[in-house]
Each structure stands twice: as structure tokens, then as C-alpha cells.
Motif scaffolding. Structure first.
Motif, short mmCIF file in Angstrom:
data_model
loop_
_atom_site.label_atom_id
_atom_site.label_comp_id
_atom_site.label_asym_id
_atom_site.label_seq_id
_atom_site.Cartn_x
_atom_site.Cartn_y
_atom_site.Cartn_z
N GLU A 43 -89.07 61.47 -2.37
CA GLU A 43 -90.39 60.93 -2.04
C GLU A 43 -90.45 59.41 -2.22
OE1 GLU A 43 -94.83 62.38 -3.00
OE2 GLU A 43 -93.69 61.68 -4.74
N GLN A 44 -89.80 58.90 -3.27
CA GLN A 44 -89.80 57.46 -3.51
C GLN A 44 -89.14 56.70 -2.37
OE1 GLN A 44 -87.91 57.00 -7.30
NE2 GLN A 44 -89.84 57.12 -8.43
N GLY A 45 -88.09 57.27 -1.81
CA GLY A 45 -87.37 56.59 -0.74
C GLY A 45 -87.87 56.91 0.65
N GLY A 55 -77.69 51.86 -4.26
CA GLY A 55 -78.65 51.14 -5.08
C GLY A 55 -80.04 51.04 -4.45
N THR A 56 -80.15 51.21 -3.14
CA THR A 56 -81.45 51.13 -2.50
C THR A 56 -82.20 52.46 -2.65
OG1 THR A 56 -80.62 51.85 -0.35
CG2 THR A 56 -80.61 49.47 -0.79
N LYS A 63 -79.26 60.79 -0.96
CA LYS A 63 -78.46 61.59 -1.89
C LYS A 63 -79.30 62.74 -2.47
CE LYS A 63 -75.75 59.65 -4.86
NZ LYS A 63 -75.24 58.76 -5.94
N ALA A 64 -80.54 62.44 -2.79
CA ALA A 64 -81.43 63.48 -3.34
C ALA A 64 -81.68 64.57 -2.30
CB ALA A 64 -82.75 62.86 -3.80
N ARG A 65 -81.81 64.19 -1.05
CA ARG A 65 -82.03 65.16 0.04
C ARG A 65 -80.83 66.11 0.16
NH1 ARG A 65 -81.92 68.56 3.22
NH2 ARG A 65 -83.02 68.78 5.19
N LYS A 66 -79.63 65.56 0.05
CA LYS A 66 -78.42 66.40 0.09
C LYS A 66 -78.37 67.34 -1.10
CE LYS A 66 -75.47 63.24 2.68
NZ LYS A 66 -74.35 62.31 2.63
N GLU A 67 -78.71 66.82 -2.28
CA GLU A 67 -78.71 67.66 -3.48
C GLU A 67 -79.78 68.74 -3.38
OE1 GLU A 67 -79.01 67.35 -8.35
OE2 GLU A 67 -78.99 65.49 -7.18
#
Length: 176
Positions: A43-45, A55-56, A63-67
Motif C-alpha cells: 500500500e505504501q508503494g 530502496g525505493t 517485493k511485497a506483492r511477490k511475497e
């Protein structure tokens, strides 16, 4: 204004938990913290500049979406191995009639979490504000909650949800 912000944050957390409960039922409670962590990073990104550089916010969100997809794949795989009939939203997505691939199921689940959390939280926040500004309506709603027979509530612990809402709304109205 501080209390208003706390109300919105509390309602956002509440609606996120209700969304997970309606999607996964009670069984996948073990995954809730991981799902929450991944979702909040995503959500933050979500509205950040789409620069996929380490880092962005966007990179972290990807990466969070993949996880998140991996966690959902584990849940789906585990459910398929158990071969039970689930009556929650994920169960309906996994049904043969839906005809969805695991990736499509994951996309739908993530979309439902986004939609359910933001729209429901917004509506609940406005309801709390309205009830705070209209004591006679608050009284009528409070009376109706206590008068309704328990069989009206949804099967996933609806009574507890209504009690939580009632307690939370009273606390927030007192703070305001």
C-alpha cells in the motif's frame, strides 16, 4: 482532530481484519501478520513513483506483492490438499465454477483487500462522525443493536463484530 485521526486508523485496522476474515475465514489466522505486513508495504508503494530501484517505495512494494502472492499460493495449496469445501470468499474463488488460475485468485484477493479496506473504512468513519453529531440517531442505532435477534448476524462471529463496533464507536465519540 487527533481523535478523528485515531478513529480513521482504528477503523482501517478493523476493516482490514474483517476483510481477511471474510476472505479466508478463521483457519488462515496464522498468516494474518505476514499478510498484514506485506499488504501495508504494498500500500505504501502503491502511489509512489514507479522506479524499480532497490530502496525505493515502489521496489519494496513490488517485493511485497511477490511475497503476498507466495503466501496466498501456500494457503491455496494447503486448502487443495485438505480437499474441504470452504464457505468463504477464497473458497468461492477456488471453486471449479470460477475457473480461475492460482495467479488470478491471488490478484482477486489482493484487489478485494484493497477495495474492502478503503471503502468500508471510509464509510464507517463517516458513520461514526454522523453519529457523534446526531445523538438522537446514535440512541436509535444503539437501541436497535440491542433489540435485534442474534440470528440476523452473519456466521463469522457477527455478534462479536457488532459488539466491537459498538464499544469502539462509544469510545471514539467520548474522545471527540
Amino acid at each position: 482532530m487527533k481523535n478523528g485521526i485515531l478513529t480513521v486508523l482504528g477503523v482501517l485496522q478493523f476493516t482490514f481484519n474483517v476483510a481477511l476474515l471474510s476472505i479466508f475465514g478463521k483457519e488462515e489466522i496464522l498468516y494474518r501478520d505476514a499478510l498484514k505486513r506485506c499488504y501495508y508495504t504494498l500500500e505504501q508503494g502503491y502511489n509512489s513513483m514507479p522506479i524499480n530501484v532497490p530502496g525505493t517505495l515502489f521496489h519494496k512494494a513490488m517485493k511485497a506483492r511477490k511475497e503476498l502472492a507466495q503466501i496466498l499460493a501456500q494457503i491455496i495449496s494447503s486448502r487443495r490438499q485438505r480437499k474441504q469445501d470452504y464457505k468463504d470468499l477464497l473458497g468461492s474463488f477456488m471453486g471449479e465454477k470460477a475457473g480461475l488460475t492460482d495467479e488470478q485468485i491471488a490478484d482477486n484477493v489482493i484487489g478485494v483487500i484493497f477495495a474492502a479496506r478503503d471503502t468500508t473504512a471510509s464509510v464507517l468513519t463517516w458513520i461514526v462522525k454522523y453519529l457523534g453529531e446526531n445523538p438522537s440517531v446514535l440512541e436509535a442505532v444503539t437501541v436497535s443493536v440491542w433489540v435485534l435477534p442474534p440470528f440476523i448476524f452473519v456466521d463469522f462471529e457477527g455478534i462479536k463484530i457488532v459488539k466491537l463496533l459498538k464499544n469502539d464507536s462509544h469510545q471514539n465519540l467520548i474522545c471527540n
